[in-house]
Design an enzyme around this catalytic site. Structure first.
Site, PDB file in Angstrom:
ATOM      1  N   CYS A 100       0.799  -1.198   0.038  1.00  0.00           N
ATOM      2  CA  CYS A 100      -0.182  -0.114   0.013  1.00  0.00           C
ATOM      3  C   CYS A 100       0.740   1.466  -0.063  1.00  0.00           C
ATOM      4  O   CYS A 100       1.651   1.342   1.000  1.00  0.00           O
ATOM      5  CB  CYS A 100      -0.810   0.000   1.195  1.00  0.00           C
ATOM      6  SG  CYS A 100      -2.061   1.510   0.989  1.00  0.00           S
ATOM      7  N   CYS A 150     -20.967   2.865  -0.340  1.00  0.00           N
ATOM      8  CA  CYS A 150     -19.856   2.087   0.218  1.00  0.00           C
ATOM      9  C   CYS A 150     -18.922   2.684   0.789  1.00  0.00           C
ATOM     10  O   CYS A 150     -18.289   3.928   0.351  1.00  0.00           O
ATOM     11  CB  CYS A 150     -19.487   1.160  -0.958  1.00  0.00           C
ATOM     12  SG  CYS A 150     -18.155  -0.191  -0.306  1.00  0.00           S
ATOM     13  N   CYS A 206     -17.990   4.652  -3.530  1.00  0.00           N
ATOM     14  CA  CYS A 206     -17.216   3.945  -2.594  1.00  0.00           C
ATOM     15  C   CYS A 206     -16.095   4.924  -2.050  1.00  0.00           C
ATOM     16  O   CYS A 206     -15.374   5.513  -2.893  1.00  0.00           O
ATOM     17  CB  CYS A 206     -16.640   2.768  -3.062  1.00  0.00           C
ATOM     18  SG  CYS A 206     -15.300   2.125  -2.047  1.00  0.00           S
TER      19      CYS A 206
HETATM   20  N1  SAM Z   1      -7.400   1.120   5.225  1.00  0.00           N
HETATM   21  C1  SAM Z   1      -8.648   0.547   5.027  1.00  0.00           C
HETATM   22  C2  SAM Z   1      -8.468  -1.004   4.665  1.00  0.00           C
HETATM   23  O1  SAM Z   1      -7.177  -1.502   4.572  1.00  0.00           O
HETATM   24  O2  SAM Z   1      -9.324  -1.858   4.570  1.00  0.00           O
HETATM   25  C3  SAM Z   1      -9.078   0.805   3.484  1.00  0.00           C
HETATM   26  C4  SAM Z   1      -8.402   1.425   2.284  1.00  0.00           C
HETATM   27  S1  SAM Z   1      -7.221  -0.117   1.679  1.00  0.00           S
HETATM   28  C5  SAM Z   1      -6.268   0.900   0.591  1.00  0.00           C
HETATM   29  C6  SAM Z   1      -8.531  -1.029   0.680  1.00  0.00           C
HETATM   30  C7  SAM Z   1      -7.921  -1.957  -0.225  1.00  0.00           C
HETATM   31  O3  SAM Z   1      -7.274  -1.611  -1.198  1.00  0.00           O
HETATM   32  C8  SAM Z   1      -7.014  -2.833   0.439  1.00  0.00           C
HETATM   33  O4  SAM Z   1      -7.553  -3.972   1.221  1.00  0.00           O
HETATM   34  C9  SAM Z   1      -6.444  -3.675  -0.621  1.00  0.00           C
HETATM   35  O5  SAM Z   1      -7.251  -4.818  -1.263  1.00  0.00           O
HETATM   36  C10 SAM Z   1      -6.487  -2.662  -2.090  1.00  0.00           C
HETATM   37  N2  SAM Z   1      -5.145  -2.013  -2.412  1.00  0.00           N
HETATM   38  C11 SAM Z   1      -4.621  -1.527  -1.837  1.00  0.00           C
HETATM   39  N3  SAM Z   1      -3.386  -0.903  -2.111  1.00  0.00           N
HETATM   40  C12 SAM Z   1      -3.256  -1.798  -3.467  1.00  0.00           C
HETATM   41  C13 SAM Z   1      -2.441  -2.034  -4.580  1.00  0.00           C
HETATM   42  N4  SAM Z   1      -1.374  -1.308  -4.550  1.00  0.00           N
HETATM   43  N5  SAM Z   1      -2.691  -2.705  -5.512  1.00  0.00           N
HETATM   44  C14 SAM Z   1      -3.976  -3.412  -5.322  1.00  0.00           C
HETATM   45  N6  SAM Z   1      -4.920  -3.112  -4.322  1.00  0.00           N
HETATM   46  C15 SAM Z   1      -4.457  -2.433  -3.256  1.00  0.00           C
HETATM   47  C1  DTB Z   2     -10.767  -2.649  -3.413  1.00  0.00           C
HETATM   48  O1  DTB Z   2     -10.618  -4.007  -3.243  1.00  0.00           O
HETATM   49  N1  DTB Z   2      -9.963  -2.164  -4.348  1.00  0.00           N
HETATM   50  C2  DTB Z   2     -10.218  -0.650  -4.155  1.00  0.00           C
HETATM   51  C3  DTB Z   2     -11.263  -0.450  -3.089  1.00  0.00           C
HETATM   52  N2  DTB Z   2     -11.401  -1.673  -2.620  1.00  0.00           N
HETATM   53  C4  DTB Z   2     -11.176   0.426  -1.863  1.00  0.00           C
HETATM   54  C5  DTB Z   2      -8.679   0.087  -3.875  1.00  0.00           C
HETATM   55  C6  DTB Z   2      -7.751  -0.352  -4.692  1.00  0.00           C
HETATM   56  C7  DTB Z   2      -6.609   0.492  -4.494  1.00  0.00           C
HETATM   57  C8  DTB Z   2      -5.412   0.490  -5.443  1.00  0.00           C
HETATM   58  C9  DTB Z   2      -4.313   1.151  -5.190  1.00  0.00           C
HETATM   59  C10 DTB Z   2      -4.290   2.500  -5.069  1.00  0.00           C
HETATM   60  O2  DTB Z   2      -5.182   3.354  -5.569  1.00  0.00           O
HETATM   61  O3  DTB Z   2      -3.489   3.109  -4.032  1.00  0.00           O
HETATM   62 FE1  SF4 Z   3      -3.300  -1.114   5.115  1.00  0.00          FE
HETATM   63 FE2  SF4 Z   3      -5.628   0.089   4.276  1.00  0.00          FE
HETATM   64 FE3  SF4 Z   3      -3.531   1.683   5.657  1.00  0.00          FE
HETATM   65 FE4  SF4 Z   3      -3.145   1.017   3.084  1.00  0.00          FE
HETATM   66  S1  SF4 Z   3      -4.746   2.396   4.013  1.00  0.00           S
HETATM   67  S2  SF4 Z   3      -1.572   0.517   4.920  1.00  0.00           S
HETATM   68  S3  SF4 Z   3      -4.278  -1.036   2.894  1.00  0.00           S
HETATM   69  S4  SF4 Z   3      -4.788  -0.173   6.236  1.00  0.00           S
END
Ligand code: SAM
Ligand code: DTB
Ligand code: SF4
Length: 330
Positions: free
Chosen positions: A55, A125, A92
């Protein structure tokens, strides 16, 4: 509920047999020419305390994403209005938080935003990290229809990707969401160094949810510079198609969302994913921090394939009404 062995047997069928079966199952539950369009907005970007290795928003890594403040309701509303005008039926909102707590001013502000966005007629969402029963109930009362909280990978692989919370923490949040009667949006990411077995174990966990998830986002890792997974290798499209088809067969009533990573796929690759059972996409040129195909590009692709955006609540109840408040696990 399919066992790991049953899922593996489905996944390993000859590709055309597998897709023929997933298409058949798809046709029993969904209109084959409809695609749900969901627009994402990052209402609080970066500066997250968690260390999820994929992330860009984790404060542990030098990714170039600065910590932002929670967007004001008045700033979110015009963006949501535009999304509705562009044809999105789900909006969302994501926040880079470990979680939310009742009584916190930011949580109150988020509830207010949900109430206002809810008036626009789209499904609402949110994905705000961990929460408990009280927070879940308040979100539902404010008008949230679905809560996104991904398990992301298998229970066994999870600790290799995240150390600041556990797989069980994720399940506990999902259980609170179910108890409050919100639809659960829960899926994962391919490309975290997991094995095929991990991917199927992730599906096995999703299949064991009671009720099953209302929607299942399948993300392909967007490798983000500065994160531990920046150099991860891209996903093989046929592996993605196999997982989507297997998910469609195992979770026939769930929307399967072809989520992050679509901009890395060819048009033909996306079409194969749709044919195999993916019936939802993120719509709009940006995910949270990473790029997504532009809205015009997507509308052109849908038109070329003879697909049409799914009308809101076409012939089914709103998700929150289908998700009975039952615990996920005993
Ligand atoms: N912080 C919250 C959480 O972790 O549930 C909500 C935001 S988080 C960015 C939501 C989702 O985005 C993560 O669970 C992950 O599946 C997806 N995600 C985050 N970074 C990603 C990446 N670089 N590539 C693909 N999916 C990503
Ligand atoms: C999910 O499963 N994918 C979305 C949404 N739920 C929140 C987020 C994708 C994040 C992709 C990486 C980014 O934009 O930083
Ligand atoms: Fe992990 Fe969600 Fe925080 Fe990214 S925004 S570091 S996926 S908890």
């Amino acid at each position: 509920m399919p066992t790991l062995e049953a899922l593996a047997a489905i996944y390993h069928r000859p590709l055309f047999d597998l897709i023929a079966e997933s298409r058949r199952v798809h046709g029993m539950h969904w209109k084959g020419d409809e695609m749900q369009l969901c627009t994402l907005l990052s209402v609080k970007t970066g500066g997250c305390s968690e260390d999820c290795g994929y992330c860009a928003q984790s404060s542990r890594y030098d990714t170039g994403i600065e910590a932002g403040r929670l967007m004001k309701t008045a700033d979110v509303l015009p963006i949501a209005q535009q999304a509705a005008a562009d044809g999105a039926t789900r909006f969302c909102m994501g926040a880079a938080w470990k979680g939310v707590r009742d009584g916190d001013a930011k949580f109150e502000q988020m509830l207010e935003t949900v109430r206002e966005v809810g008036r626009l007629g789209m499904e609402v969402c949110v994905t705000l990290g961990q929460l408990g029963d009280v927070e879940a109930r308040k979100l539902r009362e404010a008008g949230v229809t679905a809560y996104n909280h991904n398990i992301d990978t298998s229970p066994g692989h999870y600790a290799k990707i995240v150390s600041t919370h556990t797989f069980q923490d994720r399940l506990d949040t999902i259980r609170s969401v179910q108890r409050a009667g919100m639809a659960v949006c829960c899926g994962g990411i391919l490309g975290l160094g997991e094995t095929e077995d991990d991917r199927l174990r992730m599906l096995e966990v999703l299949c064991a949810f009671d009720p099953p998830p209302e929607s299942v986002p399948i993300n392909c890792l967007m490798p983000m510079p500065g994160t531990p997974l920046a150099g991860a290798k891209p996903i093989d499209t046929f592996e993605l198609v196999r997982l989507i088809a297997t998910a469609r067969i195992a979770l026939p009533k769930a929307k399967i969302r072809l989520s992050a990573g679509r901009s890395l796929l060819s048009r033909e690759g996306q079409a194969l994913c749709f044919f195999a059972g993916a019936n939802s996409i993120f719509y709009g040129g940006k995910l949270l921090t990473a790029p997504n195909p532009g809205a015009d590009e997507d509308l052109a692709l849908l038109a070329e394939l003879g697909l049409r955006p799914q009308a809101p609540y076409a012939d089914q109840p709103r998700p929150s009404e289908t998700a009975a408040p039952q615990p996920a696990f005993a």
